[in-house]
Enzyme design. Structure first.
Site, short mmCIF file in Angstrom:
data_model
loop_
_atom_site.label_atom_id
_atom_site.label_comp_id
_atom_site.label_asym_id
_atom_site.label_seq_id
_atom_site.Cartn_x
_atom_site.Cartn_y
_atom_site.Cartn_z
N LEU A 56 0.87 -1.26 0.04
CA LEU A 56 0.16 0.09 0.14
C LEU A 56 0.83 1.10 0.02
CD1 LEU A 56 -2.61 -1.02 2.66
CD2 LEU A 56 -2.78 -1.16 0.45
N TYR A 110 2.60 10.83 -11.80
CA TYR A 110 2.00 10.06 -10.52
C TYR A 110 1.83 8.80 -11.51
CZ TYR A 110 -1.01 7.88 -7.24
OH TYR A 110 -1.61 7.04 -6.44
N HIS A 286 -46.51 8.45 34.84
CA HIS A 286 -46.63 7.89 36.20
C HIS A 286 -47.69 7.15 36.69
CE1 HIS A 286 -43.95 11.37 36.43
NE2 HIS A 286 -44.74 12.24 36.28
N PRO A 287 -47.53 6.28 37.69
CA PRO A 287 -48.40 5.27 38.16
C PRO A 287 -49.96 5.91 38.17
CG PRO A 287 -46.57 5.21 39.63
CD PRO A 287 -46.43 6.45 38.73
N GLY A 288 -50.81 5.06 37.58
CA GLY A 288 -52.14 5.46 37.53
C GLY A 288 -52.55 6.37 36.21
N VAL A 289 -51.38 6.87 35.66
CA VAL A 289 -51.94 7.77 34.41
C VAL A 289 -52.36 7.01 33.13
CG1 VAL A 289 -50.78 9.44 32.85
CG2 VAL A 289 -50.37 9.67 35.32
#
Length: 377
Positions: A56, A110, A286-289
């Site tokens: 390379l 090149y 949240h809980p219960g939502v």
């Protein structure tokens, strides 16, 4: 099993770094680096314990044109002479892969030096029947390529990722590109099953894109963070370009903030949107939502509870049939919302619930297809 011992010249360069890393992941190979400052006189010693060489090393932007010939042609001839000497001594056929350039087809300094290197390795194959593969590489792009050097992809990715200007002289100029992972895969395939004699090989796939389109695509990647709409980066050229662009992000840009909408129920966060396959979000409760309480005519969604416990409820808008589904993060289950069924979700646990959500379309405030409706009770 004996390892295939591979010398990598130019091991500290762009392709060399990627190849060395990949070989280190494979148990059947061991790699020996040979860098810019290693003495050519070491080659016979290294070749005595080598099965293959991936050449390379090269010069493409020297201070003096004579360096083209000294490195590209001269080093290649020295390498071939050392391989030939090892063959004459032991009759071992050492495989050789040459990284040439598409410029070898042109009569610039090149290109001429690269053709001379090709001629040297072809002569080696004729003399020894050592397996030789020549790759005339077009523009190679990918991670770790040096920006502002000889790769327009690297330069554009580096500069755009840092809000630096880029220069485009001819937006319609066509680029022919190959991706680094495909180059490495082709090299490994040859190393695993070399064919005797010299042959020219191609890297597949190859991509064609204009410089103007290239800049446009990379800017699209840069601009996706604000509206959260990702480009189609799952395959082909866009997949490779996106991976390359991301690899040039400076560490202080590895992350970005998302807008968060919150109320007394919890939060809702949009993460990712697509042009034609909807969007990804998450929300908490949240809980219960209970969240939801609406239906869609066409829009569909997929829910996955990743934390907590949830009760999904559905009511058919015509028959009033009610369906309930309880899920939790302990057993991942995807719940689909069905057009024509009102639905909601309630946190039935005693801690916060977090739910991932995919919708098949981006939310449109002008046409939301979300109609409030009682679900049950």
């Amino acid at each position: 099993m004996n390892k295939i011992r591979v010398i990598i010249t130019g091991a500290n360069g762009f392709i060399g770094k990627n190849l060395a890393l990949r070989l280190s992941e494979l148990s059947e190979f061991s790699a020996v680096p040979f860098g810019r400052y290693d003495d050519v006189a070491r080659l016979p010693e290294l070749l005595a314990n080598a099965d293959a060489v991936v050449h390379l090393a090269g010069e493409n932007r020297p201070k003096d044109e004579s360096d083209f010939y000294e490195v590209n042609a001269g080093l290649t001839r020295s390498l071939c002479e050392a391989i030939c000497a090892e063959y004459e001594k032991t009759e071992r056929k050492i495989s050789l892969i040459l990284s040439s350039s598409a410029q070898a087809a042109f009569d610039n300094p090149y290109g001429i030096s690269k053709r001379a290197a090709e001629e040297a390795v072809a002569h080696l194959a004729d003399k020894t029947e050592c397996p030789v593969a020549i790759y005339r590489l077009p523009g190679v792009f990918g991670k770790w390529c040096k920006p502002n050097y000889n790769s327009v992809v690297a330069t554009f990715c580096h500069n755009i990722a840092r809000d630096l200007p880029i220069q485009i002289n001819d937006p319609d100029a066509l680029l022919r590109l190959v991706y680094i992972d495909d180059v490495v895969s082709a090299v490994i395939k040859f190393l695993s099953a070399p064919a005797e004699g010299a042959c020219y090989r191609e890297i597949e796939p190859q991509y064609n894109i204009t410089i103007g389109k290239l800049a446009e695509r990379i800017r699209d990647f840069e601009n996706c963070r604000g509206p959260l709409i990702t480009e189609r980066v799952g395959d082909g050229l866009l997949r490779a370009l996106y991976a390359t662009y991301i690899s040039y992000l400076p560490p202080d840009r590895f992350s970005y903030s998302l807008p968060q909408h919150g109320d007394d129920r919890g939060v809702f966060v949009e993460m990712l949107k697509t042009h034609d396959s909807g969007q990804f979000s998450f929300f908490s409760a949240h809980p219960g939502v209970t969240r939801g309480g609406h239906y869609h005519h066409t829009k569909t969604e997929k829910f996955l509870v990743v934390k907590g416990q949830a009760l999904f409820r559905f009511r058919h808008l015509i028959t009033d049939e009610v369906v309930e589904l309880a899920t939790s993060s302990e057993k991942p289950v995807v719940v689909d919302t069905i057009p024509g069924w009102a639905h909601d979700i309630t946190n039935i646990g005693d801690s916060e619930m977090i739910v991932m959500l995919w919708a098949n379309e981006i939310f449109d405030r002008e046409q939301p297809d979300t109609i409030a409706a009682r679900v049950a009770g």
